[in-house]
Design an enzyme around this catalytic site. Structure first.
Site, PDB file in Angstrom:
ATOM      1  CG  ASN A  51      38.641  36.937  33.087  1.00 47.78           C
ATOM      2  OD1 ASN A  51      37.508  37.219  34.474  1.00 47.78           O
ATOM      3  ND2 ASN A  51      38.735  37.669  32.389  1.00 47.78           N
ATOM      4  CG  HIS A 137      35.292  45.366  27.846  1.00 48.35           C
ATOM      5  ND1 HIS A 137      35.887  45.892  26.615  1.00 48.35           N
ATOM      6  CD2 HIS A 137      35.934  45.127  28.948  1.00 48.35           C
ATOM      7  CE1 HIS A 137      37.118  45.258  26.594  1.00 48.35           C
ATOM      8  NE2 HIS A 137      37.396  44.544  28.287  1.00 48.35           N
ATOM      9  CD  GLU A 179      30.490  45.037  30.646  1.00 51.94           C
ATOM     10  OE1 GLU A 179      31.112  44.680  30.513  1.00 51.94           O
ATOM     11  OE2 GLU A 179      31.202  46.016  29.852  1.00 51.94           O
ATOM     12  CB  SER A 183      34.006  43.594  32.791  1.00 50.11           C
ATOM     13  OG  SER A 183      34.518  44.968  32.735  1.00 50.11           O
ATOM     14  CG  ASP A 208      29.988  42.405  25.971  1.00 51.54           C
ATOM     15  OD1 ASP A 208      30.829  40.902  26.425  1.00 51.54           O
ATOM     16  OD2 ASP A 208      31.264  42.957  26.095  1.00 51.54           O
ATOM     17  CG  HIS A 211      32.273  38.711  32.084  1.00 49.72           C
ATOM     18  ND1 HIS A 211      33.715  38.792  32.794  1.00 49.72           N
ATOM     19  CD2 HIS A 211      32.866  39.725  31.455  1.00 49.72           C
ATOM     20  CE1 HIS A 211      35.340  39.586  32.546  1.00 49.72           C
ATOM     21  NE2 HIS A 211      34.014  40.220  31.853  1.00 49.72           N
ATOM     22  CE  LYS A 240      36.091  38.507  28.572  1.00 50.29           C
ATOM     23  NZ  LYS A 240      37.808  39.128  28.908  1.00 50.29           N
TER      24      LYS A 240
HETATM   25  N1  PMP Z   1      33.662  42.148  26.086  1.00 47.01           N
HETATM   26  C1  PMP Z   1      34.156  42.487  27.582  1.00 47.01           C
HETATM   27  C2  PMP Z   1      32.406  43.141  28.863  1.00 47.01           C
HETATM   28  C3  PMP Z   1      34.565  41.885  28.416  1.00 47.01           C
HETATM   29  O1  PMP Z   1      35.047  41.801  29.527  1.00 47.01           O
HETATM   30  C4  PMP Z   1      36.359  41.717  27.348  1.00 47.01           C
HETATM   31  C5  PMP Z   1      37.864  41.718  28.483  1.00 47.01           C
HETATM   32  N2  PMP Z   1      38.112  41.675  29.573  1.00 47.01           N
HETATM   33  C6  PMP Z   1      35.863  42.203  26.066  1.00 47.01           C
HETATM   34  C7  PMP Z   1      34.674  42.454  25.472  1.00 47.01           C
HETATM   35  C8  PMP Z   1      36.908  41.605  24.665  1.00 47.01           C
HETATM   36  O2  PMP Z   1      37.057  40.339  24.629  1.00 47.01           O
HETATM   37  P1  PMP Z   1      38.592  39.449  24.617  1.00 47.01           P
HETATM   38  O3  PMP Z   1      39.068  40.136  26.060  1.00 47.01           O
HETATM   39  O4  PMP Z   1      38.615  38.363  24.147  1.00 47.01           O
HETATM   40  O5  PMP Z   1      39.178  40.857  24.151  1.00 47.01           O
END
Ligand code: PMP
Length: 408
Positions: A51, A137, A179, A183, A208, A211, A240
């Site tokens: 990412n 997520h 989101e 993701s 969120d 991304h 990311k």
């Molecule tokens: N939210 C989303 C949409 C994600 O894709 C991710 C990580 N894949 C997270 C939260 C968690 O973030 P972190 O890797 O910093 O724990």
């Protein structure tokens, strides 16, 4: 000392079950600084699995800033932010993010997972309603579970179903959570419409931006900014596009005040180490600078080019995005195609249930600003060959898959 025999371990049958369903996971071994090229299990490959969208994880200025912060503030934060871990550098990063996002206040978390879990369960309780996208997520799902609220999961980005849920009455508070850029699918939530629905029905909107933060919007502020929306609760990650680690939540002063008082994943954990915080501060300085704009334009050009190549060479019709799902369906076949890609020098990880819904296993290609056009062409050619071999070669059937998809 008691020696355990593998055959009486209580865990082996579960492991066997995962293997049988092609859902067994292992951690590939990565070495060196992960950039456009990555070393996976001793083999170099073009990296389409991180990412690190803007290529900042190995940026010399960010590495320098990490070292400077460690020298000035020490190796560890030694306690929770609420006890003795609230250093000047943590506060400086929060001020920087607040200014960047144009909000009253922000608070840092050790990771995006911790932020989602802590914020949702800290703000919402048993008398409340949470309306959550089916593709959200795991950290959002777990936050909803911990909140013990009534949770309505709506079909992906379905605004009618969001409104149906918001029509329900009798709750103390209502929260819609989504989101911004999904993701595993790379598509975008209809944030303007969601914002209007939340205003109409007196609900809060939590977005969120894991991304999208750093990648989209003016100065990389995120998708909400790009769409002219100001969600009440904005979450973004630093691990990311910013290439470091951690997460932030941004919003009003009172929101952040309540989160600091309620979010257990903030209160009961050691503050992120100064090195990481110093690194994130430097990373955001780059994200918000002309260099950040230049990296974002290169990434956007790569998204368009990869999208056209996939269509031309493989008739794969996806959205131009820095996250590109190449849908396969079957878990075993997905992992075998991923293995074939690795063999050809392309690291595109297979994604399976429960990360994505059952029957929708896929290769997830993530693009970087540092990829060259030759890299993108190579990726599509290797993928094409892997697809063809998978169709013709009996060893690429679901039942005969070696799970070690990236073993040397
Ligand atoms: N939210 C989303 C949409 C994600 O894709 C991710 C990580 N894949 C997270 C939260 C968690 O973030 P972190 O890797 O910093 O724990």
């Amino acid at each position: 000392m008691v020696s355990l025999r593998a055959d009486i371990s209580p865990w082996t049958s579960d492991i066997g079950d995962l293997k049988q369903k092609n859902l067994y996971r292992h951690m590939p071994n990565i070495s060196g600084i992960p950039g456009r090229i990555i070393n996976v299990n001793g083999r170099e490959a073009l990296n389409f699995s991180s990412n690190n969208y803007l290529g900042l994880a190995g940026h010399p200025k960010i590495i320098e800033a990490t070292v400077r912060s460690v020298r000035e503030f020490g190796a560890g934060s030694t306690a929770s932010r609420l006890i003795a871990g609230n250093t000047e550098i943590h506060r400086e990063l929060e001020r920087f993010i607040a200014e960047w996002k144009g909000v009253e206040a922000t608070v840092l978390f050790g990771s995006g997972y911790q932020a989602n879990v802590g914020v949702i369960s800290g703000l919402m309780g048993p008398d409340d309603l949470i309306v959550s996208d089916e593709l959200n997520h795991a950290s959002i799902i777990d936050g909803c579970r911990l909140a013990k609220s009534r949770v309505i999961v709506y079909p992906h980005s379905d605004l009618n179903r969001v409104e149906d849920a918001l029509r329900l009455s009798g709750f103390r508070r209502k929260l819609v959570v989504t989101e911004s850029v999904f993701s595993m699918d790379g598509d975008r939530a209809p944030l303007q419409e969601m914002d209007s629905l939340c205003r109409k029905w007196g609900a809060s909107l939590m977005v969120d931006e894991a991304h999208a933060s750093g990648v989209l919007g003016p100065h990389g502020q995120g998708l909400a900014s790009e769409m002219g929306v100001i969600p009440e609760i904005q979450m973004g990650t630093l691990g990311k596009a910013a290439g470091t680690s951690g997460a932030y939540v941004a919003g009003s002063k009172s929101l952040i005040e309540l989160i600091v008082n309620r979010a257990r994943s903030l209160i009961y954990t050691t503050a992120a180490p100064p090195g990481t915080i110093g690194a994130a501060l430097e990373a955001l300085k780059i994200v918000t600078s002309p260099e950040g704009d230049e990296r974002r334009s290169r990434l956007a050009r790569n998204n368009e080019m990869f999208n056209s190549l996939l269509y031309q060479e493989l008739s794969i019709d996806t959205l131009p995005s820095h996250i590109v799902p190449v849908m396969i369906g079957d878990s075993g076949r997905t992992m075998s195609i991923s293995a074939a890609c690795i063999g050809g020098g392309i690291f595109a990880h297979g994604i399976r249930f429960p990360t994505v819904p059952e029957g929708t296993a896929r290769l997830r290609f993530t693009l970087m600003s540092d990829h060259t056009h030759t890299d993108l062409k190579k990726a599509v050619n290797i993928l094409k060959t892997a697809f063809e071999n998978s169709r013709n070669d009996p060893k690429f059937t679901a039942s005969a898959i070696d799970h070690a998809q990236v073993s040397t």
